[in-house]
Design a protein around this motif. Structure first.
Motif, mmCIF file in Angstrom:
data_model
loop_
_atom_site.group_PDB
_atom_site.id
_atom_site.type_symbol
_atom_site.label_atom_id
_atom_site.label_comp_id
_atom_site.label_asym_id
_atom_site.label_seq_id
_atom_site.Cartn_x
_atom_site.Cartn_y
_atom_site.Cartn_z
ATOM 1 N N PRO A 298 0.696 -1.130 -0.157
ATOM 2 C CA PRO A 298 0.301 0.100 -0.140
ATOM 3 C C PRO A 298 0.854 1.241 -0.097
ATOM 4 O O PRO A 298 1.868 1.525 0.917
ATOM 5 N N GLY A 299 0.588 2.241 -0.856
ATOM 6 C CA GLY A 299 1.179 3.435 -0.987
ATOM 7 C C GLY A 299 2.542 3.494 -1.421
ATOM 8 O O GLY A 299 3.251 4.507 -1.653
ATOM 9 N N ILE A 300 2.999 2.293 -2.059
ATOM 10 C CA ILE A 300 4.673 2.333 -2.396
ATOM 11 C C ILE A 300 4.358 1.845 -3.710
ATOM 12 O O ILE A 300 4.150 0.812 -4.103
ATOM 13 N N GLU A 301 4.864 2.645 -4.841
ATOM 14 C CA GLU A 301 5.060 2.275 -6.250
ATOM 15 C C GLU A 301 6.177 1.236 -6.624
ATOM 16 O O GLU A 301 7.361 1.370 -5.947
ATOM 17 N N SER A 302 5.762 0.106 -7.011
ATOM 18 C CA SER A 302 6.987 -0.931 -7.238
ATOM 19 C C SER A 302 7.411 -0.634 -8.750
ATOM 20 O O SER A 302 6.620 -1.053 -9.652
ATOM 21 N N PHE A 303 8.985 -0.849 -8.732
ATOM 22 C CA PHE A 303 9.576 -0.986 -10.066
ATOM 23 C C PHE A 303 10.308 -2.523 -10.014
ATOM 24 O O PHE A 303 10.739 -2.562 -8.737
#
Ligand code: NAP
Length: 312
Positions: A173-178
């Motif tokens: 939640p709330g963390i953009e994943s690359f």
């Protein structure tokens, strides 16, 4: 019956360990260099970085325990016996201390605290120097593992835009994943403060380099708390001196202690700390080793066994 014998190969600074469960008599504790041992008697090894070739001399080795979360020291010489399980230290106290360190330095930078320090020295009431807006400081965490995720979630709670970069995609939640090498340039491009919390492996060696810094926005800030081998120091200094990067905080170095002649000691944009971002606490580390030995002796496998193929 023979007690399990643990060979502890640690720097002298770890004296606190000898007042823990390691010395309660359950195991035979042998401190490397302090007393001789017969190689076949050794069942377990505890270390950060065993001397080159040593593990191969122990024919009855059942497992190794790493005193740190990172296990690169065990693989440094390419002689780790693949059939021997390697357990790494992972604990909430380690993650929390690391998060404290990373947040402290990111916040000092984000809030412009150094300028307020300078203003105080000049006796100036510098209220006009407003800090940046929280949403304007994008945090990028390299490594979405145990420690990276812990730190990333703290930044999210403070309202920062947060992204992580890892091998596999995450849904947090709330963390953009690359994920993966292909997405690394895009990760750097959206990151104002990058925090390296990767393990040091052949795939991550030298990953903080000229290409990485060039991909970051002007004014980017770099925090390396993983391993010195991640950072290409000449590239960092060039990016700082050109003005593209605004600063760096370094806790880890390829050669430790950092040599007296290193330009990092006195670089005006660099903060150096002596590999203290997060220290394994002796009592907690001793519990992890003793519980791990007990598990192996029962024929079980403890948590946090390193995947030999991945090297982390
Ligand atoms: P961890 O749980 O094993 O997490 C490692 C993360 O790195 C994972 O998210 C992994 O991706 C990612 N990763 C590994 N190789 C990658 C690659 N080639 N490309 C992209 N992502 C990659 O490790 P941890 O417990 O969080 O610890 C991280 C590191 O912190 C340690 O290895 C150690 O070097 C360092 N450390 C430093 C200190 C200090 O005092 N300075 C103290 C403790 C730890 P996946 O999730 O997809 O597997």
């Amino acid at each position: 019956m023979k007690k399990p014998a643990l060979l502890a190969i640690l720097p002298n600074a770890w004296n606190g360990l000898w007042q823990t469960r390691l010395t309660d008599g359950t195991i035979d504790l042998i401190r490397f260099g302090k007393r001789p041992y017969d190689p076949p008697e050794i069942d377990y090894v505890l270390s950060f970085r065993p001397p080159q070739g040593l593990l191969k001399t122990l024919p009855n080795l059942k497992a190794c325990f790493s005193m740190g979360a990172g296990v690169d020291g065990f693989f440094a010489y390419g002689d780790y016996p693949a059939e021997v399980p390697l357990v790494r230290f992972s604990d909430d106290t380690l993650s929390a201390e690391m998060a404290q360190y990373v947040l402290m330095h990111a916040l000092v930078h984000h809030r412009g605290q150094r300028r307020f320090d300078a203003a105080q020295s000049a006796h100036v009431w510098a209220q006009a120097m407003l800090p940046r807006r929280t949403e304007d400081t994008r945090i990028g965490i390299m490594g979405a593992g145990v420690i990276g995720t812990f730190a990333a979630e703290m930044f999210v709670k403070l309202g920062f835009p947060v992204a992580s970069w890892s091998r596999s995609r995450k849904t947090l939640p709330g963390i953009e994943s690359f994920a993966g090498a292909d997405e690394l340039p895009a990760f750097f491009a959206r990151t104002d403060i990058v925090v390296c919390l990767l393990p040091l492996t052949p795939g991550t060696q030298g990953i903080l380099n000229a290409a990485a810094f060039a991909a970051m926005p002007a004014g980017g800030f770099v925090v390396n708390v993983a391993r010195g081998g991640h950072m290409v120091i000449p590239d960092l200094i060039a990016a700082l001196d050109s003005g593209h990067l605004s600063g760096a905080v370094l806790d880890v170095f390829e050669t430790e202690p950092l040599p007296e002649g290193s330009p990092l000691w006195s670089h005006p944009k660099v903060t150096v700390t002596p590999h203290i971002a997060s220290i394994s606490q002796p009592r907690v580390a001793a519990d992890y080793v003793m519980d791990g030995i007990a598990a192996f002796e029962r024929g079980e496998r403890p948590a946090n066994i390193v995947e030999f193929g991945r090297k982390y």
